[in-house]
Scaffold this active site. Structure first.
Site, PDB file in Angstrom:
ATOM      1  N   ASP A   1      72.361  75.384  45.008  1.00 20.36           N
ATOM      2  CA  ASP A   1      72.276  73.862  44.537  1.00 20.36           C
ATOM      3  C   ASP A   1      73.372  73.237  43.730  1.00 20.36           C
ATOM      4  OD1 ASP A   1      69.893  74.274  45.547  1.00 20.36           O
ATOM      5  OD2 ASP A   1      68.834  75.012  43.644  1.00 20.36           O
TER       6      ASP A   1
ATOM      7  N   LYS B   1      76.390  71.385  47.724  1.00 21.58           N
ATOM      8  CA  LYS B   1      77.121  71.616  49.146  1.00 21.58           C
ATOM      9  C   LYS B   1      76.718  70.475  50.108  1.00 21.58           C
ATOM     10  CE  LYS B   1      74.735  75.669  49.018  1.00 21.58           C
ATOM     11  NZ  LYS B   1      74.067  75.487  47.765  1.00 21.58           N
ATOM     12  N   GLY B   2      75.470  70.275  50.102  1.00 20.23           N
ATOM     13  CA  GLY B   2      75.061  69.135  51.230  1.00 20.23           C
ATOM     14  C   GLY B   2      75.845  67.846  50.928  1.00 20.23           C
TER      15      GLY B   2
ATOM     16  N   ASN C   1      65.100  77.892  53.451  1.00 16.88           N
ATOM     17  CA  ASN C   1      65.068  78.192  51.885  1.00 16.88           C
ATOM     18  C   ASN C   1      66.180  77.134  51.411  1.00 16.88           C
ATOM     19  OD1 ASN C   1      67.173  79.713  53.270  1.00 16.88           O
ATOM     20  ND2 ASN C   1      67.423  81.491  51.932  1.00 16.88           N
TER      21      ASN C   1
ATOM     22  N   GLY D   1      68.202  73.588  50.539  1.00 15.57           N
ATOM     23  CA  GLY D   1      67.630  72.262  50.339  1.00 15.57           C
ATOM     24  C   GLY D   1      69.254  71.559  50.151  1.00 15.57           C
ATOM     25  N   HIS D   2      69.623  70.773  51.048  1.00  9.85           N
ATOM     26  CA  HIS D   2      70.866  70.325  50.861  1.00  9.85           C
ATOM     27  C   HIS D   2      70.610  68.787  50.781  1.00  9.85           C
ATOM     28  CE1 HIS D   2      73.063  74.123  52.527  1.00  9.85           C
ATOM     29  NE2 HIS D   2      72.368  74.243  51.451  1.00  9.85           N
TER      30      HIS D   2
ATOM     31  N   GLN E   1      72.715  78.608  49.945  1.00  6.67           N
ATOM     32  CA  GLN E   1      72.608  79.468  48.671  1.00  6.67           C
ATOM     33  C   GLN E   1      73.902  79.448  47.980  1.00  6.67           C
ATOM     34  OE1 GLN E   1      71.032  81.143  51.539  1.00  6.67           O
ATOM     35  NE2 GLN E   1      69.560  79.543  51.151  1.00  6.67           N
TER      36      GLN E   1
ATOM     37  N   THR F   1      61.213  73.569  46.939  1.00 10.72           N
ATOM     38  CA  THR F   1      59.888  73.814  46.185  1.00 10.72           C
ATOM     39  C   THR F   1      59.614  72.850  45.224  1.00 10.72           C
ATOM     40  OG1 THR F   1      61.042  75.375  44.639  1.00 10.72           O
ATOM     41  CG2 THR F   1      60.396  76.412  46.690  1.00 10.72           C
TER      42      THR F   1
ATOM     43  N   ARG G   1      60.583  73.200  42.179  1.00  9.46           N
ATOM     44  CA  ARG G   1      60.534  73.905  40.823  1.00  9.46           C
ATOM     45  C   ARG G   1      61.516  73.557  39.866  1.00  9.46           C
ATOM     46  NH1 ARG G   1      61.041  80.173  42.606  1.00  9.46           N
ATOM     47  NH2 ARG G   1      62.367  78.780  44.319  1.00  9.46           N
TER      48      ARG G   1
ATOM     49  N   ARG H   1      64.774  73.846  37.561  1.00 11.34           N
ATOM     50  CA  ARG H   1      65.828  74.730  37.868  1.00 11.34           C
ATOM     51  C   ARG H   1      66.103  75.127  36.348  1.00 11.34           C
ATOM     52  NH1 ARG H   1      69.370  70.870  41.773  1.00 11.34           N
ATOM     53  NH2 ARG H   1      68.190  71.325  43.609  1.00 11.34           N
TER      54      ARG H   1
ATOM     55  N   LYS I   1      78.989  67.259  39.817  1.00 10.69           N
ATOM     56  CA  LYS I   1      77.923  66.820  38.617  1.00 10.69           C
ATOM     57  C   LYS I   1      78.768  66.735  37.266  1.00 10.69           C
ATOM     58  CE  LYS I   1      73.630  67.530  39.704  1.00 10.69           C
ATOM     59  NZ  LYS I   1      72.169  67.828  40.125  1.00 10.69           N
ATOM     60  N   ILE I   2      79.924  66.490  37.156  1.00  9.87           N
ATOM     61  CA  ILE I   2      80.592  66.326  35.761  1.00  9.87           C
ATOM     62  C   ILE I   2      79.905  65.176  35.154  1.00  9.87           C
ATOM     63  CG2 ILE I   2      82.520  64.791  36.889  1.00  9.87           C
ATOM     64  CD1 ILE I   2      83.365  67.745  34.209  1.00  9.87           C
TER      65      ILE I   2
HETATM   66  P1  GDP Z   1      73.166  72.106  47.599  1.00  7.38           P
HETATM   67  O1  GDP Z   1      71.871  72.985  47.904  1.00  7.38           O
HETATM   68  O2  GDP Z   1      74.248  72.880  47.102  1.00  7.38           O
HETATM   69  O3  GDP Z   1      73.237  71.358  48.746  1.00  7.38           O
HETATM   70  O4  GDP Z   1      72.461  71.314  46.369  1.00  7.38           O
HETATM   71  P2  GDP Z   1      71.092  70.128  46.215  1.00  7.38           P
HETATM   72  O5  GDP Z   1      71.017  69.186  47.159  1.00  7.38           O
HETATM   73  O6  GDP Z   1      69.978  71.238  46.418  1.00  7.38           O
HETATM   74  O7  GDP Z   1      71.292  69.920  44.789  1.00  7.38           O
HETATM   75  C1  GDP Z   1      72.351  69.032  44.018  1.00  7.38           C
HETATM   76  C2  GDP Z   1      71.771  67.758  43.458  1.00  7.38           C
HETATM   77  O8  GDP Z   1      72.745  67.148  42.807  1.00  7.38           O
HETATM   78  C3  GDP Z   1      71.262  67.023  44.668  1.00  7.38           C
HETATM   79  O9  GDP Z   1      70.223  66.223  44.203  1.00  7.38           O
HETATM   80  C4  GDP Z   1      72.437  65.948  44.946  1.00  7.38           C
HETATM   81  O10 GDP Z   1      72.206  64.528  45.166  1.00  7.38           O
HETATM   82  C5  GDP Z   1      72.935  65.889  43.368  1.00  7.38           C
HETATM   83  N1  GDP Z   1      74.144  65.662  43.301  1.00  7.38           N
HETATM   84  C6  GDP Z   1      75.356  66.149  44.083  1.00  7.38           C
HETATM   85  N2  GDP Z   1      76.618  65.935  43.363  1.00  7.38           N
HETATM   86  C7  GDP Z   1      76.345  65.213  42.322  1.00  7.38           C
HETATM   87  C8  GDP Z   1      77.114  64.724  41.176  1.00  7.38           C
HETATM   88  O11 GDP Z   1      78.290  64.455  41.585  1.00  7.38           O
HETATM   89  N3  GDP Z   1      76.664  63.963  40.178  1.00  7.38           N
HETATM   90  C9  GDP Z   1      75.319  64.019  40.362  1.00  7.38           C
HETATM   91  N4  GDP Z   1      74.909  63.324  39.123  1.00  7.38           N
HETATM   92  N5  GDP Z   1      74.655  64.469  41.232  1.00  7.38           N
HETATM   93  C10 GDP Z   1      75.043  65.214  42.173  1.00  7.38           C
HETATM   94  P1  IMO Z   2      70.813  75.833  48.505  1.00  4.13           P
HETATM   95  O1  IMO Z   2      71.326  75.983  50.024  1.00  4.13           O
HETATM   96  C1  IMO Z   2      68.921  77.725  45.215  1.00  4.13           C
HETATM   97  C2  IMO Z   2      66.876  81.786  45.584  1.00  4.13           C
HETATM   98  C3  IMO Z   2      65.146  81.608  45.503  1.00  4.13           C
HETATM   99  C4  IMO Z   2      65.079  83.041  44.829  1.00  4.13           C
HETATM  100  C5  IMO Z   2      65.961  83.825  45.764  1.00  4.13           C
HETATM  101  C6  IMO Z   2      65.504  84.325  46.916  1.00  4.13           C
HETATM  102  O2  IMO Z   2      69.835  74.684  48.615  1.00  4.13           O
HETATM  103  O3  IMO Z   2      71.593  76.151  47.510  1.00  4.13           O
HETATM  104  P2  IMO Z   2      64.184  83.436  49.317  1.00  4.13           P
HETATM  105  O4  IMO Z   2      63.385  82.654  49.594  1.00  4.13           O
HETATM  106  O5  IMO Z   2      65.841  83.111  49.865  1.00  4.13           O
HETATM  107  O6  IMO Z   2      64.117  84.884  49.669  1.00  4.13           O
HETATM  108  O7  IMO Z   2      64.597  83.306  47.848  1.00  4.13           O
HETATM  109  O8  IMO Z   2      66.930  82.938  46.128  1.00  4.13           O
HETATM  110  N1  IMO Z   2      67.160  80.511  46.634  1.00  4.13           N
HETATM  111  C7  IMO Z   2      67.924  79.258  46.234  1.00  4.13           C
HETATM  112  N2  IMO Z   2      68.031  79.039  45.211  1.00  4.13           N
HETATM  113  N3  IMO Z   2      69.251  77.311  46.234  1.00  4.13           N
HETATM  114  C8  IMO Z   2      68.933  77.503  47.371  1.00  4.13           C
HETATM  115  O9  IMO Z   2      69.626  77.274  48.468  1.00  4.13           O
HETATM  116  C9  IMO Z   2      68.198  78.672  47.602  1.00  4.13           C
HETATM  117  N4  IMO Z   2      67.771  79.591  48.547  1.00  4.13           N
HETATM  118  C10 IMO Z   2      67.240  80.747  47.854  1.00  4.13           C
HETATM  119  O10 IMO Z   2      64.834  80.542  44.401  1.00  4.13           O
HETATM  120  O11 IMO Z   2      65.313  82.978  43.603  1.00  4.13           O
HETATM  121 MG    MG Z   3      69.886  73.106  47.376  1.00  4.76          MG
END
Ligand code: GDP
Ligand code: IMO
Ligand code: MG
Length: 429
Positions: free
Chosen positions: A13, A16-17, A38, A40-41, A223, A300, A302, A304, A330-331
């Site tokens: 999280d 990356k997305g 698993n 979520g981007h 991940q 999920t 949940r 963080r 996210k600075i």
């Molecule tokens: P990923 O799993 O690595 O792709 O990240 P997620 O999408 O699960 O979580 C990152 C969250 O931060 C998302 O809601 C993005 O829209 C948000 N996000 C990404 N870059 C920035 C940033 O520079 N600033 C802020 N405030 N939010 C960001």
């Molecule tokens: P992205 O790509 C954050 C975590 C789960 C759990 C552990 C094992 O969005 O960064 P699993 O279902 O893979 O067997 O769960 O890994 N987990 C993540 N945490 N971002 C993810 O993906 C995750 N994918 C799995 O919360 O602790």
């Molecule tokens: Mg994610």
């Protein structure tokens, strides 16, 4: 270097997305190489939010998107996601989406087992996403998986089903669950097969062609390194290798295809699920950062866990993944704090560590050593040039760069695609 490999350098999280989407317009193909739904981007483009779990983040910009063999594929989740994203106005067809025909499938029995184990573990649970990821990878390595290519040969699936069900029925009996309903499983597979087979192909061949034409490939990790099955906080990890090295094996290319390794790093730390987290904040400061950063799981929902920036784990991740440069995201979430802390080392039973030790009990016990810096009151949100950042934010970024021994290539200042500061172009480096 024509190709770029994006990986998470913390516990997932990291954003990356967003970064993959931003880079995708300059790539010719985007490839997922491990994990499954698993992930979520999140992509935000002119206020429109796209949440992707299985589809590569290039799909929204129309870039050829490839699901590599290293991914575990839930065919029903794929269909649901394709329909959801098409509902948001994105055209998805076999010209812009390819699925490796040697991907192992995640079946309902994997999800069952994931849930049964987590429930049985009680407070010792891993806190998985419940998607069946671990059990599906177990069956892959145990050589009893059903794979995408099997969907074209369902009439001769009996011997494979025998092997798979013998294993699962024994496990299910241990949980007082009935045996696998084979007929239902086979019917469900018959129903979904045509949808998946539309996209199925030997993607290594497609990628070979793409490479030969001199095209740029963007590998999209899921991940983060601290969730890697070998290098992460075992056993509180996911069941795949999340490091950059997996990009090659998980897509069918050699290690020299990896190119520039871009580590995605959040300006603080988060983790979802159980396991050690040395810089975790359980006070109001942590709560505030979590609220400003909207730190709720994409998959999920949940909450963080949130903590200060941990330079020890990021330095370790950068080394293990051969990170060329990082994108610091996210600075803006840290704007307004009086002071910010960075963990520079750990204390454990009288010793100082400059790395995270391997043993789970040690990882749970290490105490962070902090360096405190002045915060900044000005806003960094939506800044698109380094010159727009307040002096203390610049100092914070520079200090991170020094401590992790890796240069900062990009800084992200909001969820929006274009609120991104480019310092070194990964595709040109
Ligand atoms: P990923 O799993 O690595 O792709 O990240 P997620 O999408 O699960 O979580 C990152 C969250 O931060 C998302 O809601 C993005 O829209 C948000 N996000 C990404 N870059 C920035 C940033 O520079 N600033 C802020 N405030 N939010 C960001
Ligand atoms: P992205 O790509 C954050 C975590 C789960 C759990 C552990 C094992 O969005 O960064 P699993 O279902 O893979 O067997 O769960 O890994 N987990 C993540 N945490 N971002 C993810 O993906 C995750 N994918 C799995 O919360 O602790
Ligand atoms: Mg994610």
């Amino acid at each position: 270097m024509a190709n770029v490999t994006v990986i998470g350098a913390q516990w997932g999280d990291e954003g990356k997305g967003k970064i993959v989407d931003w880079l995708a317009s300059r790539a010719d193909a985007v490839v997922r190489f491990q994990g499954g739904h698993n992930a979520g981007h999140t992509l935000v483009i002119d206020g429109n939010v796209f949440k992707l779990s299985l589809l590569p983040s290039g799909i929204v910009s129309g870039t050829l998107s490839i699901i590599g063999n290293g991914v575990v594929l839930d065919p029903w989740a794929l269909k649901a996601e394709v329909e959801k994203i098409e509902g948001q106005g994105v055209d998805i067809n076999p010209d812009n989406l390819a699925v490796a025909d040697n991907c192992p499938l995640i079946l309902p029995i994997h999800r069952d087992l994931d849930g049964l184990r987590e429930t049985a573990a009680g407070s010792g649970k891993i806190g998985t996403t419940g998607r069946g990821i671990g059990p599906a990878y177990e069956d892959k390595v145990g050589r009893r998986a059903i794979r995408v290519c099997d969907l074209a040969h369902l009439d001769s699936l009996e011997p494979q089903l025998d092997r798979l069900c013998a294993h699962h029925d024994a496990l299910r009996a241990g949980f007082n669950e009935p045996p696998v309903d084979r007929e239902r499983l086979l019917n469900d597979l018959r129903e979904i097969a045509p949808f998946v087979l539309k996209f199925a192909q030997p993607v290594w061949k497609r990628l070979k062609k793409v490479r030969k034409a001199g095209a740029k490939i963007l590998f999209e990790g899921a991940q983060g390194v601290l969730l890697d099955i070998d290098h992460g906080t075992y056993p509180f990890v996911t069941s795949s290798n999340t490091v950059s090295g997996t990009a090659a094996a998980g897509s069918g290319l050699g290690p020299n295809a990896t190119g520039y390794v871009l580590g995605i790093v959040k300006a603080y730390t988060t983790r979802v699920g159980s396991g050690p987290f040395p810089t975790e904040l359980t006070d109001d400061i942590g709560k505030g950062i979590g609220e400003r950063g909207h730190e709720f799981g994409t998959v999920t929902g949940r909450q963080r866990r949130v903590g200060w920036f941990d330079a020890v784990i990021v330095r370790q991740s950068c080394a293990i993944s051969g990170v060329t440069g990082i994108a610091l995201t996210k600075i803006d979430v840290l704007d307004g704090l009086d002071e910010v802390k960075i963990c520079t080392g750990y204390r454990l039973r009288g010793n100082v560590y400059d790395y995270l030790p391997s043993h789970a009990a040690d990882q749970a016990e290490v105490e962070p050593i902090y360096e405190t810096m002045d915060g900044w009151k000005e806003s960094t949100a939506e800044a698109r040039s380094f010159a727009d950042l307040p002096a203390n934010a610049v100092k914070y970024i520079q200090r991170i760069q020094e401590l992790i021994e890796t240069p900062v290539s990009l800084v992200s200042t909001s969820p929006e695609r274009d609120d991104t500061i480019l310092m070194r172009d990964p595709f040109m480096d």
